[in-house]
Design an enzyme around this catalytic site. Sequence first.
Site, PDB file in Angstrom:
ATOM      1  N   ARG A   1      29.523 -22.615   7.574  1.00 21.09           N
ATOM      2  CA  ARG A   1      28.105 -22.468   7.203  1.00 21.09           C
ATOM      3  C   ARG A   1      27.507 -21.451   8.161  1.00 21.09           C
ATOM      4  NH1 ARG A   1      23.372 -26.582   5.606  1.00 21.09           N
ATOM      5  NH2 ARG A   1      24.610 -26.419   3.724  1.00 21.09           N
TER       6      ARG A   1
ATOM      7  N   HIS B   1      25.644 -20.343  -2.232  1.00 19.15           N
ATOM      8  CA  HIS B   1      25.948 -21.740  -1.877  1.00 19.15           C
ATOM      9  C   HIS B   1      26.825 -22.287  -3.012  1.00 19.15           C
ATOM     10  CE1 HIS B   1      25.801 -25.468   0.066  1.00 19.15           C
ATOM     11  NE2 HIS B   1      24.497 -25.683   0.184  1.00 19.15           N
TER      12      HIS B   1
ATOM     13  N   GLN C   1      27.434 -26.086  -3.710  1.00 16.36           N
ATOM     14  CA  GLN C   1      26.250 -26.721  -4.289  1.00 16.36           C
ATOM     15  C   GLN C   1      26.176 -26.445  -5.793  1.00 16.36           C
ATOM     16  OE1 GLN C   1      23.704 -28.629  -2.526  1.00 16.36           O
ATOM     17  NE2 GLN C   1      23.449 -29.148  -4.667  1.00 16.36           N
TER      18      GLN C   1
ATOM     19  N   ASP D   1      14.291 -25.512  -5.227  1.00 15.31           N
ATOM     20  CA  ASP D   1      14.823 -25.516  -3.854  1.00 15.31           C
ATOM     21  C   ASP D   1      13.654 -25.144  -2.942  1.00 15.31           C
ATOM     22  OD1 ASP D   1      16.447 -25.344  -1.582  1.00 15.31           O
ATOM     23  OD2 ASP D   1      17.325 -23.408  -2.110  1.00 15.31           O
TER      24      ASP D   1
ATOM     25  N   CYS E   1      18.602 -29.317  -4.551  1.00 15.20           N
ATOM     26  CA  CYS E   1      19.816 -29.392  -3.720  1.00 15.20           C
ATOM     27  C   CYS E   1      19.604 -30.196  -2.442  1.00 15.20           C
ATOM     28  CB  CYS E   1      20.306 -27.983  -3.398  1.00 15.20           C
ATOM     29  SG  CYS E   1      19.055 -26.986  -2.566  1.00 15.20           S
TER      30      CYS E   1
ATOM     31  N   ARG F   1      28.296 -34.018  -4.248  1.00 17.09           N
ATOM     32  CA  ARG F   1      28.829 -32.991  -3.349  1.00 17.09           C
ATOM     33  C   ARG F   1      30.198 -33.440  -2.831  1.00 17.09           C
ATOM     34  NH1 ARG F   1      25.579 -29.394  -0.477  1.00 17.09           N
ATOM     35  NH2 ARG F   1      27.539 -28.662   0.420  1.00 17.09           N
TER      36      ARG F   1
HETATM   37  N1  NVA Z   1      18.162 -22.428   0.208  1.00 22.18           N
HETATM   38  C1  NVA Z   1      18.376 -23.451   1.200  1.00 22.18           C
HETATM   39  C2  NVA Z   1      19.443 -24.395   0.754  1.00 22.18           C
HETATM   40  C3  NVA Z   1      19.764 -25.480   1.713  1.00 22.18           C
HETATM   41  C4  NVA Z   1      20.862 -26.366   1.272  1.00 22.18           C
HETATM   42  C5  NVA Z   1      18.755 -22.800   2.514  1.00 22.18           C
HETATM   43  O1  NVA Z   1      19.574 -21.893   2.529  1.00 22.18           O
HETATM   44  O2  NVA Z   1      18.205 -23.192   3.542  1.00 22.18           O
HETATM   45  N1   CP Z   2      22.266 -29.182   0.063  1.00 23.15           N
HETATM   46  C1   CP Z   2      22.809 -28.981   1.278  1.00 23.15           C
HETATM   47  O1   CP Z   2      23.679 -28.103   1.462  1.00 23.15           O
HETATM   48  O2   CP Z   2      22.352 -29.803   2.252  1.00 23.15           O
HETATM   49  P1   CP Z   2      22.617 -29.687   3.816  1.00 23.15           P
HETATM   50  O3   CP Z   2      21.870 -28.461   4.283  1.00 23.15           O
HETATM   51  O4   CP Z   2      22.074 -30.950   4.400  1.00 23.15           O
HETATM   52  O5   CP Z   2      24.088 -29.538   4.041  1.00 23.15           O
END
Ligand code: NVA
Ligand code: CP
Length: 307
Positions: free
Chosen positions: A104, A131, A134, A226, A266, A294
């Site tokens: 990540r 992502h 997701q 989101d 999400c 997930r």
């Molecule tokens: N768009 C959000 C998704 C988090 C799971 C982010 O990247 O922070």
């Molecule tokens: N939806 C998602 O990826 O959640 P987290 O940021 O908690 O991993």
Amino acid sequence: MKTRHFITVADLTPEGTLALFDEAEALKQRLSRGVHERCLADKSLVMIFEKASSRTRLSFEIGMTQLGGHAVYVGMLDERLGERESVPDAARVVSGYADGVMLRTYAHGTVMEFAKPSSVPVINGRSDYNHPCQALTDLFTIREKLGNLKKIKLAYVGAGNNVARSLAWACYRRGMRFAIASPKGYELGDRLIKKVRNLTPESGGTISKLRDPHKAVRGADVVYTDVWASMGQEDEAAERRKIFRDYQVNARLLDAAGKGALVMHCLPAHRGDEITGDVIDGKQSIVFDQAENRMHLQKGILKMLLG
Ligand code: NVA
Ligand code: CP
């Protein structure tokens, strides 16, 4: 042989995606009967996080345990990959120990840079571009609720961000109708849309960009949103709150979609911003099934790449 990675939804063929959904469904059913399939016994997954996470970390870690393997969490929340040593050096070292890596990151380029020299599969656990875990979980969840995905309309209300890109891509490839409503300056990029259309020209899917969220959700089977400011955009949060004010998924917007429309997010959600508490907790919401899935979907990915 070239190492198989999962970095965007296009790393799986449309047939491979369906096979993954079937596998995830079978794993989920077996787990509900208390059967643990230990197909990854003695395998290790390294999970490197430059950013916070609950779902991604827990679902991968518990998923690995359920498959008989082991996950190692590497939190780099105060530092970016590539600061202590180069990203390719880190990739070569980690792939000497582990059977797979989940990343990540802030920048999508970091995932690409890591994957190139890695001799073990790399899974994108969220970059600023995509992502994919997701998005595939979301389609798996819709299939579970509504059956065949073809021609299903998913209306996405909000910024054309990482989640929106992966969803648009995944929906188009499955022959779904993807409509996105965003304020000016925050739309889904045309380059991405062109790329997606060129990669799967015959899918039967559509992608449409709109300004008005009420128009976008009309006739939708699924309404999705989101956060307005993603991780790494925290300093824009106050400004975005003003710009996105009319893009909240609330009871009035849901009325425009109809009683049959499912609601997805999400997570993590900012209740009162992009979605209201009554909608997230309401009858049409499948947000927490989506979060649970997930793990089931990613177990399928782990089995496919590390098994
Ligand atoms: N768009 C959000 C998704 C988090 C799971 C982010 O990247 O922070
Ligand atoms: N939806 C998602 O990826 O959640 P987290 O940021 O908690 O991993």
